[in-house]
Write an enzyme that holds these catalytic residues in place. Sequence first.
Site, PDB file in Angstrom:
ATOM      1  N   GLU A 115      17.862  10.070  92.134  1.00 17.86           N
ATOM      2  CA  GLU A 115      19.129   9.396  91.867  1.00 17.86           C
ATOM      3  C   GLU A 115      20.327  10.323  92.130  1.00 17.86           C
ATOM      4  O   GLU A 115      21.399  10.137  91.559  1.00 17.86           O
ATOM      5  CB  GLU A 115      19.184   8.874  90.413  1.00 17.86           C
ATOM      6  N   HIS A 139      20.619   9.882  82.940  1.00 15.94           N
ATOM      7  CA  HIS A 139      19.946   8.595  83.157  1.00 15.94           C
ATOM      8  C   HIS A 139      18.629   8.584  82.387  1.00 15.94           C
ATOM      9  O   HIS A 139      17.812   9.499  82.533  1.00 15.94           O
ATOM     10  CB  HIS A 139      19.680   8.394  84.657  1.00 15.94           C
ATOM     11  N   HIS A 141      15.388   5.911  80.501  1.00 14.22           N
ATOM     12  CA  HIS A 141      14.745   4.602  80.422  1.00 14.22           C
ATOM     13  C   HIS A 141      14.634   4.193  78.951  1.00 14.22           C
ATOM     14  O   HIS A 141      13.549   4.258  78.360  1.00 14.22           O
ATOM     15  CB  HIS A 141      13.380   4.646  81.104  1.00 14.22           C
ATOM     16  N   GLU A 169      29.724   2.498  63.794  1.00 10.82           N
ATOM     17  CA  GLU A 169      30.170   3.660  64.567  1.00 10.82           C
ATOM     18  C   GLU A 169      30.360   3.352  66.060  1.00 10.82           C
ATOM     19  O   GLU A 169      31.068   4.060  66.761  1.00 10.82           O
ATOM     20  CB  GLU A 169      29.161   4.809  64.430  1.00 10.82           C
ATOM     21  N   HIS A 210      15.935  -1.612  83.918  1.00 14.37           N
ATOM     22  CA  HIS A 210      15.635  -0.254  84.368  1.00 14.37           C
ATOM     23  C   HIS A 210      16.034   0.801  83.331  1.00 14.37           C
ATOM     24  O   HIS A 210      15.185   1.577  82.891  1.00 14.37           O
ATOM     25  CB  HIS A 210      16.343  -0.013  85.713  1.00 14.37           C
TER      26      HIS A 210
HETATM   27  O1  2HA Z   1      12.001   8.349  88.307  1.00 15.57           O
HETATM   28  O2  2HA Z   1      14.316   7.232  86.702  1.00 15.57           O
HETATM   29  O3  2HA Z   1      15.539   5.813  88.545  1.00 15.57           O
HETATM   30  C1  2HA Z   1      13.318   8.717  88.163  1.00 15.57           C
HETATM   31  C2  2HA Z   1      14.090   7.516  87.848  1.00 15.57           C
HETATM   32  C3  2HA Z   1      14.578   6.696  88.955  1.00 15.57           C
HETATM   33 ZN    ZN Z   2      15.242   5.396  86.365  1.00 15.54          ZN
END
Ligand code: 2HA
Ligand code: ZN
Length: 274
Positions: A115, A139, A141, A169, A210
Amino acid sequence: MNFLDAEYVQGFMRMANDGWEQGWHERNGGNLSYRVKTEEVELVKENFVAKEWQAIGATVPDLAGEFFLVTGSGKYFRNVIIKPEDSICMLEVDQTGEKYRIVWGLVNGGRPTSELPSHLMNHEVKKKATDGKYRVIYHAHTTNVIALTFVLPLKDEVFTRELWEMATECPVVFPAGIGMVPWMVPGGCEIAIATSKLMKAYDVAIWAHHGMFAAGEDFDLTFGLMHTVEKSAEILVKMLSMQPTKLQTITPDDFRDLARDFNVTLPEKFLYTK
Ligand code: 2HA
Ligand code: ZN
């Protein structure tokens, strides 16, 4: 100084491990990047061995000459603290903002995060919007946020308002709100453009089905932001699992009172009448 002894490298590794412990980084899921300060580059540059220049896959002219600490593509957050030199790398952006080269790490080969276009485009937007204050893009998940993207309309107004209502909050932690990216193929320039557009207004963007992107000044604030949004999503999932309607909640006028006392600006577009 030994690369791994630098305080910001330790902070990066701790944050990656904290995310792993939260359960947000199954397998190689998620990625983290930090825009390194000039003096922090100086501290460790005796360790650098520059590899060849590679295409970023996006153009980020406002990041020309900057150095970034990033997780590696296909690498596991779980392994960052035990084998950092295999899992993460330091990279340098060239003077055109179109290429990068690895200067430390990924000793067994590999590339920076898949990414990278999203990370760098978000960094570029945030560097400009905050006068250089923001340095972290994360980022993850996040389970409950992802679950909500199957049942709530994918609208900034809806996600922001519903998550604000779940914990007092929240409007103080993310007063600007949350931006929504519909499902898109990850890893490319297109999703990077969509995400960085939202980052002009928000510190949080949700990728439907995602995960989430969060931006902030430092590791504590950025991890704390991700954690707060995901915690709020967990409460919402629990609430919806008990019953679909609320008996009572925080009202638009309550939010206006909170904004006044806590000195935050809450955009009226999120305080609509339901
Ligand atoms: O595997 O999270 O979006 C890495 C990620 C791709
Ligand atoms: Zn991801």
